[in-house]
Design an enzyme around this catalytic site. Structure first.
Site, short mmCIF file in Angstrom:
data_model
loop_
_atom_site.label_atom_id
_atom_site.label_comp_id
_atom_site.label_asym_id
_atom_site.label_seq_id
_atom_site.Cartn_x
_atom_site.Cartn_y
_atom_site.Cartn_z
N VAL B 54 0.83 -1.22 0.00
CA VAL B 54 0.00 0.00 0.00
C VAL B 54 0.86 1.27 0.00
CG1 VAL B 54 -2.03 -1.07 1.06
CG2 VAL B 54 -0.28 -0.01 2.52
N SER B 131 -8.11 2.12 15.66
CA SER B 131 -7.89 1.16 16.75
C SER B 131 -8.35 1.85 18.03
CB SER B 131 -6.40 0.85 16.86
OG SER B 131 -6.11 0.30 18.13
N TYR B 144 2.32 3.87 16.50
CA TYR B 144 1.09 3.23 16.03
C TYR B 144 -0.13 4.09 16.40
CZ TYR B 144 -2.55 -0.38 15.62
OH TYR B 144 -3.69 -1.08 15.31
N ALA B 145 -0.16 4.53 17.66
CA ALA B 145 -1.29 5.36 18.12
C ALA B 145 -1.40 6.63 17.29
CB ALA B 145 -1.10 5.71 19.61
N ALA B 146 -0.24 7.20 16.94
CA ALA B 146 -0.26 8.43 16.15
C ALA B 146 -0.87 8.18 14.77
CB ALA B 146 1.15 8.99 16.01
N LYS B 148 -3.03 5.87 13.98
CA LYS B 148 -4.46 5.55 14.09
C LYS B 148 -5.28 6.78 14.49
CE LYS B 148 -4.20 1.26 12.83
NZ LYS B 148 -4.78 0.88 11.51
#
Lengths: 247, 238
Positions: B54, B131, B144-146, B148
């Site tokens: 992607v 998430s 990862y949190a950033a 999402k």
């Protein structure tokens, strides 16, 4: 066939949901307006569905207790509950009387409290059940002139989340649907045809999607939340609101 | 009759795979992307696999446009994503960029490729995956949190930009889910132990997410846009 009990089911979102769910469930139409409830039940039966009508003022514990007994005597177990009955007076804050405040808070918060308290024991005993309450965009955003309504709807959401946590061990899910502006008798109340057309256009323009929602567009969300398709969703509020509020 | 094509990234495993299976059973055609076929060949129904990363935005765009020349396009489901946990002070730029590119930039450009097609049709539905960590945060998952959290902002903005074009854009935010992804940093035992913290008493299954995506693609959600369905079994309510 499972049975769902819907309060405020004689009109608007409650009626649309009763009609939608009658394709797969037996429906108890509960409303203050018993004539309207009977008419709704008749319309569902005419379409081949199963429905009964019961009268209730959800603000009264005695009335709710009697209604649930009457309903279970007629239809047996109640597997799903949609607490939807509501009223929506709009007044400048200083004009809200204590009676106005009580009637809004009692109908919404006590209504959900009484109905869930009356039906949860049988759901717990079966270790299965699903409950949806009607919140509102206003439970998140507040609403000028609707202070009592917004407070009541926020209260419903907090109550729903607490029930979700307390009854998750019993495999009972509790969620809220938070509609934006929907074309219902509640929204139309007190408006002439011309006023309503004007209001609809003006209010719709403020929605990102550019229109008001239809009661059926809320009914399909309630159907989803009550179904096994949402078996891992609990304590949430889902907003069919055309993009009005995102959070 | 086919309900049109849904473009689905991350089809090879986990939530993407299960969502493809659910959508195929509902009568959609699937154009699936992934870096490897994975479980793709287990799917039955009208589905095509394109092996692509992607992060290859141009090839992703070409594959979408090529499909649109011969099919009605119903929507996009962006499942592809990664999480490689790192304590914050050990997080290097390369790892940070990889997460941003796969989790946020990939969906961003997939949406950009889909929007003109959906606009021309006057109808479409896009579902992006965030998430529960987007809201709760997660130690060793700052990057990862950033990404999402970025998905939430992207989805809401797209929802506003496309609301008058008949296009809806929504998000699904899973809690801990039984997929290969968390197994990169947790044993089976550790993963299932997380059920103890979930009010409904189990971790999520890919099927739970697949059914929410199916709902969001359907007309049952015709007045829902810009929303985030948090499918967490009651964990992390606020």
């Amino acid at each position: 066939m499972k049975t769902v009990l819907i309060t405020g089911a004689a009109s608007g979102i409650g009626l649309a949901t009763a009609k939608r769910l009658s394709a797969t469930m037996q429906v108890v139409i509960a409303d203050r307006n018993i004539a309207g409830a009977r008419e709704a039940a008749q319309a569902i039966k005419a379409q081949g569905g199963k429905a009964v009508a019961v009268e209730v003022d959800v603000a009264s514990k005695a009335a709710v207790t009697a209604m649930v007994k009457e309903a279970t005597d007629m239809v047996g177990d109640i597997h799903a509950l949609f607490c939807n009955a509501g009223i929506s007076p709009k007044l400048p804050f200083e004009e809200w009387s204590e009676a106005d405040w009580d009637s809004v808070i009692h109908t919404h918060i006590k209504g959900v409290f009484f109905c869930t308290q009356a039906i949860l024991p049988q759901m717990c005993a079966r270790h299965s059940g699903a409950i949806v309450t009607t919140g509102s965009d206003y439970s998140i955003t507040g609403h000028p002139q609707g202070s009592g309504y917004a407070a009541a709807k926020a209260g419903i959401y907090a109550l729903t989340k607490s029930l979700a946590l307390e009854f998750a061990p019993f495999n009972i899910r509790c969620n809220s649907v938070g509609p934006g502006p929907i074309e219902t008798p509640l929204l139309r109340k007190g408006k002439s045809d011309a006023d309503w057309a004007h209001h609809k256009a003006k209010r719709g323009e403020r929605v990102p999607m550019g229109r008001l929602g239809q009661p059926e567009e809320v009914a399909s969300v309630v159907d989803f939340l009550l179904s096994e398709r949402a078996s891992y969703i609990t304590g949430q509020i889902i907003h069919p609101n055309g993009g009005s509020v995102m959070w | 009759m086919s309900k049109g094509t849904v473009v689905l990234t991350g089809i090879g495993s986990g939530i993407g795979f299960e969502t493809a299976r659910c959508l195929l059973s509902e009568g959609y055609r699937i154009l699936g992307f992934d870096i490897a076929r994975g479980r793709f060949d287990e799917l039955s129904g009208d589905c095509t696999f394109v092996e692509l990363d992607v992060r290859d935005f141009q090839r992703q765009k070409e594959a979408i446009e090529s499909e649109a020349r011969s099919h009605i396009m119903t929507g996009l489901v962006a499942c592809a994503g990664i999480i490689q946990r790192r304590p914050y002070l050990e997080l290097d730029e390369e790892t940070f960029d990889r997460h941003l590119d796969i989790n946020l930039k990939g969906p961003f450009f997939a949406c950009q490729a889909m929007l003109p097609i959906l606009r021309a049709q006057g109808k479409g539905s896009i579902v992006l995956f965030a998430s529960s960590i987007a809201r709760t945060g997660s130690a060793t998952g700052a990057h990862y949190a950033a990404t999402k959290g970025g998905i939430l902002g992207l989805a809401r903005t797209l929802a506003l930009e496309t609301a008058r074009d008949g296009i809806r854009v929504n998000v699904v935010s899973p809690g801990v889910t039984d997929t290969p992804q968390p197994r990169g940093h947790a044993t089976d035992e550790e993963l299932y132990a997380k059920a103890a913290k979930v009010p409904l008493g189990r971790i999520g299954q890919p099927q739970d997410m697949a059914q929410a995506v199916t709902f969001l693609l359907s007309d049952d959600s015709s007045y829902i846009t810009g929303q985030d369905l948090r499918i967490t079994g009651g964990a992390g309510l606020f």
